[in-house]
Design an enzyme around this catalytic site. Structure first.
Site, mmCIF file in Angstrom:
data_model
loop_
_atom_site.group_PDB
_atom_site.id
_atom_site.type_symbol
_atom_site.label_atom_id
_atom_site.label_comp_id
_atom_site.label_asym_id
_atom_site.label_seq_id
_atom_site.Cartn_x
_atom_site.Cartn_y
_atom_site.Cartn_z
ATOM 1 N N ALA A 1 58.543 -38.544 -69.357
ATOM 2 C CA ALA A 1 59.084 -39.132 -70.611
ATOM 3 C C ALA A 1 60.677 -38.683 -70.450
ATOM 4 O O ALA A 1 60.972 -37.719 -69.888
ATOM 5 C CB ALA A 1 58.499 -38.452 -71.689
ATOM 6 N N ASP A 2 61.460 -39.971 -70.527
ATOM 7 C CA ASP A 2 62.929 -39.704 -70.851
ATOM 8 C C ASP A 2 63.225 -39.780 -72.226
ATOM 9 O O ASP A 2 62.479 -39.752 -73.134
ATOM 10 C CB ASP A 2 63.637 -40.858 -69.949
ATOM 11 C CG ASP A 2 63.311 -42.172 -70.520
ATOM 12 O OD1 ASP A 2 62.879 -42.298 -71.703
ATOM 13 O OD2 ASP A 2 63.419 -43.388 -69.661
ATOM 14 N N SER A 3 64.736 -39.654 -72.413
ATOM 15 C CA SER A 3 64.953 -39.432 -73.970
ATOM 16 C C SER A 3 64.761 -40.667 -74.482
ATOM 17 O O SER A 3 64.215 -40.632 -75.925
ATOM 18 C CB SER A 3 66.588 -39.195 -73.824
ATOM 19 O OG SER A 3 67.245 -40.098 -73.037
#
Length: 75
Positions: free
Chosen positions: A33-35
């Protein structure tokens, strides 16, 4: 039940096999997951569980278990 809903949501959002998601799975390191994913996750959690996720709580949600615990406490 909360765990199943969270796993399903993460699976769809991050395009990860739901069977591979465990309570110990780390959102960033294991599930990639990224921001932007985290922000979408927060919005989905708020809508799905009818809760409000505090801004400072976002930093504490590192694993799937952290997310489940937070949701269950907030309900």
């Amino acid at each position: 039940m909360t765990l199943d809903k969270v796993k399903s949501m993460l699976s769809k959002q991050l395009m990860v096999d739901e069977a591979s998601i465990t309570p110990e799975s780390r959102l960033v390191e294991d599930l990639k997951a990224d921001s932007a994913n985290v922000m979408l996750l927060i919005i989905e959690l708020e809508n799905l569980f009818d809760i409000e996720v505090e801004d400072d709580a976002i930093l504490t949600l590192r694993t799937v278990k952290d997310v489940v615990d937070y949701v269950e406490k907030a309900q």
